[in-house]
Design a protein around this motif. Sequence first.
Motif, PDB file in Angstrom:
ATOM      1  N   CYS A  51      -4.819  -4.847   3.720  1.00 45.93           N
ATOM      2  CA  CYS A  51      -4.506  -3.883   2.657  1.00 45.93           C
ATOM      3  C   CYS A  51      -4.373  -2.482   3.265  1.00 45.93           C
ATOM      4  CB  CYS A  51      -5.635  -3.912   1.626  1.00 45.93           C
ATOM      5  SG  CYS A  51      -5.469  -2.677   0.327  1.00 45.93           S
TER       6      CYS A  51
ATOM      7  N   THR B 156      -9.507   0.951  -1.728  1.00 42.68           N
ATOM      8  CA  THR B 156      -8.981  -0.416  -1.819  1.00 42.68           C
ATOM      9  C   THR B 156      -9.052  -0.869  -3.281  1.00 42.68           C
ATOM     10  OG1 THR B 156     -11.149  -1.349  -1.301  1.00 42.68           O
ATOM     11  CG2 THR B 156      -9.613  -1.071   0.542  1.00 42.68           C
TER      12      THR B 156
ATOM     13  N   CYS C 243       2.754  -6.652  -3.381  1.00 44.00           N
ATOM     14  CA  CYS C 243       2.076  -6.215  -2.154  1.00 44.00           C
ATOM     15  C   CYS C 243       2.996  -6.420  -0.950  1.00 44.00           C
ATOM     16  CB  CYS C 243       0.764  -6.973  -1.956  1.00 44.00           C
ATOM     17  SG  CYS C 243      -0.117  -6.418  -0.479  1.00 44.00           S
TER      18      CYS C 243
END
Length: 204
Positions: free
Chosen positions: A59, A88, A110
């Motif tokens: 991430c 996050t 994503c």
Amino acid sequence: MTEEIGRRGFFREGFRAFVRALAETAEATKEFKGKRSIDRNRRIRPPGALPEVHFLATCEPLACTACIDACPCDAIVPVPDSFPDAKTPVIVPSSRACASCLDVACTHVCEFGALIPIESPDQIAMGVAILEEETCFAFNGTFCVTCYNICPVTPKAIRLNERGRPEVNEDPCTGCGICEERCPTEPRAIRIMPPQSPPPTNEL
Ligand code: SF4
Ligand code: SF4
Ligand code: SF4
């Protein structure tokens, strides 16, 4: 006549008080939502998240807020700056649970591969609901079947035993967290626990 005016005045004042109370409640709700409390030991990542260790390595929260922006119900929030995994994305079910939106939107945005696309909400597996009998109303003399009623999956992941008390059936549970959001106890008698992170591997 005087009595009539007096009664009207009474109702007018009552109505104003009602409107004031509504405004105060809305303000308090807004304030509460702005202060979602993050549990240091629990991270419910968005649907499709890689196992925690890999998720943290993949991430890119400083460069991307795509999943946070994609969620139609604002269920995904950034971890506050005071935590090691600041910014996050995380879900805090007691404040706002995942609504299991039909297209599982967050999993398709994503670009870094931290969230794997999911096609259908019944494939979500964010964690599993754990029930604490010590604090659950139904086990302590107060009628409550809120979590049973609200559980959205089919078959339900919460069943009622012969005494009308809830039991979690882990298999169909997606970890959506609606049961935790709506549980009337404080702290919640039912909470979502994320899957265990695997030990770090050489891949990292
Ligand atoms: S599945 Fe839908 S409702 Fe749930 S967190 Fe992702 S975008 Fe939000
Ligand atoms: S038991 Fe709770 S977390 Fe699991 S599917 Fe039902 S409402 Fe969602
Ligand atoms: S909603 Fe909470 S208090 Fe009510 S039965 Fe379920 S776990 Fe117990």
